[in-house]
Design a protein around this motif. Sequence first.
Motif, PDB file in Angstrom:
ATOM      1  N   MET A 265      41.740  33.633  35.160  1.00 50.35           N
ATOM      2  CA  MET A 265      40.901  32.412  35.523  1.00 50.35           C
ATOM      3  C   MET A 265      39.460  32.771  35.890  1.00 50.35           C
ATOM      4  N   GLU A 266      38.716  32.143  35.448  1.00 47.73           N
ATOM      5  CA  GLU A 266      37.142  32.609  35.622  1.00 47.73           C
ATOM      6  C   GLU A 266      36.834  31.855  37.222  1.00 47.73           C
ATOM      7  N   ILE A 267      36.144  32.891  37.763  1.00 48.95           N
ATOM      8  CA  ILE A 267      35.668  32.398  39.156  1.00 48.95           C
ATOM      9  C   ILE A 267      34.910  31.195  39.298  1.00 48.95           C
ATOM     10  N   HIS A 268      35.083  30.308  40.006  1.00 45.88           N
ATOM     11  CA  HIS A 268      34.263  29.297  40.363  1.00 45.88           C
ATOM     12  C   HIS A 268      34.322  28.318  39.150  1.00 45.88           C
ATOM     13  N   THR A 269      35.494  28.211  38.459  1.00 45.45           N
ATOM     14  CA  THR A 269      35.754  26.973  37.573  1.00 45.45           C
ATOM     15  C   THR A 269      37.146  26.635  37.895  1.00 45.45           C
TER      16      THR A 269
END
Length: 153
Positions: free
Chosen positions: A144-148
């Motif tokens: 999971m990419e951060i801030h998305t």
Amino acid sequence: MSNLQLISILGTFMKVAIVAAILFFVLAVLFFFLFKIPQIYMIKTGKAQRKTIEQMRAINAETGRLNNAGTGMTGIFGSSSELVNVNTQPVENQGASETSVLMPETSVLSENSAPANAEQGMTNMLNNGADESKGKFVIVKKIMEIHTQEVIS
């Protein structure tokens, strides 16, 4: 502001700066000895260890208490034939009562209490009808990419 006033103000600042410099120098010298900086310097450079070794050698030269060709306190031990047993008398009972066994003795298990596969040297698993899938691990890899909100699987 005239030049004379400016010279007067700068002269006052100079006197204050000189007093502050002298005060800080005295504090530096005081803290230098208060925090034992010379001893720390000697430890860091190894001079303290050399000084301690020299003191030990000087004490050994005076007293001979350290190992001095087998005659000092750390000298060579004699043979076992030189040992003497000083106390050969048995210790008498001085009023203490004899201790008793705290637990009952263990007994041998009867033949009929052994598990069915004991002769094979195996342990019985207590399953009790539990589901076989319990206890298995499944590795799931997710990034999971951060801030998305995007999930890459």
